[in-house]
Scaffold this motif. Sequence first.
Motif, short mmCIF file in Angstrom:
data_model
loop_
_atom_site.label_atom_id
_atom_site.label_comp_id
_atom_site.label_asym_id
_atom_site.label_seq_id
_atom_site.Cartn_x
_atom_site.Cartn_y
_atom_site.Cartn_z
N LEU A 181 8.16 11.76 1.57
CA LEU A 181 8.84 10.22 1.11
C LEU A 181 7.52 9.49 0.72
O LEU A 181 6.51 9.51 1.44
CB LEU A 181 9.77 9.80 2.20
N SER A 182 7.45 8.89 -0.33
CA SER A 182 6.47 8.15 -0.73
C SER A 182 7.04 6.60 -0.46
O SER A 182 8.15 6.06 -0.97
CB SER A 182 6.36 8.14 -2.44
N ILE A 183 6.30 5.83 0.25
CA ILE A 183 6.97 4.36 0.59
C ILE A 183 5.54 3.48 0.15
O ILE A 183 4.35 3.84 0.43
CB ILE A 183 7.21 4.13 2.22
N ASP A 184 5.82 2.17 0.30
CA ASP A 184 5.08 1.15 0.21
C ASP A 184 5.09 0.68 1.78
O ASP A 184 5.93 0.00 1.93
CB ASP A 184 5.50 0.09 -0.74
N MET A 224 0.77 -1.24 0.09
CA MET A 224 -0.08 0.03 0.02
C MET A 224 0.95 1.39 -0.14
O MET A 224 1.72 1.32 0.77
CB MET A 224 -0.81 -0.13 1.18
N GLN A 225 0.88 2.15 -0.86
CA GLN A 225 1.54 3.56 -1.01
C GLN A 225 0.86 4.50 -0.25
O GLN A 225 -0.51 4.63 -0.37
CB GLN A 225 1.43 3.74 -2.66
N ILE A 226 1.82 5.29 0.39
CA ILE A 226 1.44 6.33 1.44
C ILE A 226 2.54 7.31 1.10
O ILE A 226 3.53 7.12 0.84
CB ILE A 226 1.11 5.90 2.81
N THR A 227 2.14 8.60 1.64
CA THR A 227 2.89 9.62 1.69
C THR A 227 3.35 9.88 3.04
O THR A 227 2.62 10.17 3.82
CB THR A 227 2.42 10.87 0.97
N VAL A 228 4.75 9.89 3.53
CA VAL A 228 5.24 10.59 4.81
C VAL A 228 5.79 11.92 4.43
O VAL A 228 6.63 12.14 3.70
CB VAL A 228 6.32 9.46 5.32
N LYS A 229 5.24 12.85 5.55
CA LYS A 229 5.79 14.01 5.48
C LYS A 229 6.31 14.46 6.93
O LYS A 229 6.06 13.90 8.07
CB LYS A 229 4.94 15.19 5.44
N THR A 230 7.69 15.10 7.20
CA THR A 230 8.34 15.29 8.18
C THR A 230 8.22 16.85 8.54
O THR A 230 8.42 17.73 7.56
CB THR A 230 9.53 14.72 8.31
N PHE A 231 8.32 17.34 9.87
CA PHE A 231 8.35 18.63 10.26
C PHE A 231 9.30 18.87 11.15
O PHE A 231 9.58 18.05 12.08
CB PHE A 231 6.91 19.37 10.49
N ALA A 232 9.92 20.14 11.24
CA ALA A 232 10.65 20.67 12.35
C ALA A 232 12.02 19.73 12.50
O ALA A 232 12.72 19.20 11.67
CB ALA A 232 10.04 20.82 13.66
N GLN A 233 12.06 19.29 13.93
CA GLN A 233 13.17 18.40 14.16
C GLN A 233 13.27 17.12 13.60
O GLN A 233 14.40 16.66 13.03
CB GLN A 233 13.43 18.27 15.58
N LEU A 288 -4.17 2.84 8.17
CA LEU A 288 -3.96 3.62 7.20
C LEU A 288 -4.63 2.96 6.05
O LEU A 288 -4.99 1.72 5.99
CB LEU A 288 -2.65 3.43 6.76
N SER A 289 -5.07 3.86 4.96
CA SER A 289 -5.69 3.42 3.44
C SER A 289 -4.58 4.02 2.62
O SER A 289 -3.79 4.90 2.83
CB SER A 289 -7.01 3.88 3.45
N PRO A 290 -4.67 3.07 1.50
CA PRO A 290 -3.95 3.49 0.21
C PRO A 290 -3.91 4.95 0.00
O PRO A 290 -5.07 5.61 0.23
CB PRO A 290 -4.29 2.69 -0.92
N GLY A 291 -2.90 5.72 -0.18
CA GLY A 291 -2.96 7.13 -0.53
C GLY A 291 -2.99 8.04 0.68
O GLY A 291 -2.89 9.35 0.32
N ASP A 292 -3.15 7.59 1.69
CA ASP A 292 -2.87 8.57 2.85
C ASP A 292 -1.87 9.16 2.97
O ASP A 292 -0.96 8.88 2.61
CB ASP A 292 -3.01 7.86 4.36
N GLU A 293 -1.87 10.52 3.81
CA GLU A 293 -0.58 11.31 4.19
C GLU A 293 -0.57 11.09 5.64
O GLU A 293 -1.23 11.21 6.39
CB GLU A 293 -0.59 12.63 3.88
N VAL A 294 0.69 10.77 6.07
CA VAL A 294 1.19 10.56 7.41
C VAL A 294 2.50 11.59 7.69
O VAL A 294 3.23 11.65 7.20
CB VAL A 294 1.75 9.17 7.63
N ALA A 295 2.33 12.18 8.76
CA ALA A 295 3.12 13.17 9.19
C ALA A 295 3.72 13.08 10.52
O ALA A 295 3.19 12.73 11.35
CB ALA A 295 2.46 14.72 9.27
N PHE A 296 5.07 13.47 10.77
CA PHE A 296 5.59 13.14 12.09
C PHE A 296 6.23 14.48 12.29
O PHE A 296 6.85 15.40 11.39
CB PHE A 296 6.65 12.13 11.73
N GLN A 320 9.03 0.47 9.93
CA GLN A 320 9.56 0.26 8.56
C GLN A 320 10.59 1.48 8.35
O GLN A 320 11.66 1.22 7.84
CB GLN A 320 8.58 0.27 7.32
N LEU A 321 10.18 2.90 8.60
CA LEU A 321 10.90 3.78 8.51
C LEU A 321 12.37 3.78 9.37
O LEU A 321 13.73 4.00 9.05
CB LEU A 321 10.29 5.13 8.69
N ARG A 322 12.04 3.27 10.59
CA ARG A 322 13.33 2.95 11.65
C ARG A 322 14.31 1.99 10.95
O ARG A 322 15.44 2.11 11.28
CB ARG A 322 13.12 2.61 12.86
#
Length: 86
Positions: free
Chosen positions: A20-23, A1-10, A71-79, A40-42
């Motif tokens: 980042l786009s990840i499966d 399942m493909q999602i988008t990961v966004k990061t902010f600040a630190q 999560l569902s396909p196409g979701d955006e996850v932010a940290f 998975q990111l770790r």
Amino acid sequence: MQITVKTFAQTREISKTPTLSIDVVVDSDTEATIAHVIAQLRELDRNWALALEGSILTAKNQQLCDSSTVLSPGDEVAFFPPVTGG
């Protein structure tokens, strides 16, 4: 399942990755959660491991949530780090 990961600040500074786009890889009978994304990111590299350790806030599609959020396909996850004020 493909999602988008966004990061902010630190988390962005440490991971060195603004977007980042990840499966997300899970067993066929398991629902993917933010906890799966974090794990998975770790595994990607030391920067991600450092960026996602300790206290971080998560959001799915711009709504605060916790690591058990499904999560569902196409979701955006932010940290991002906890917000502090002064």
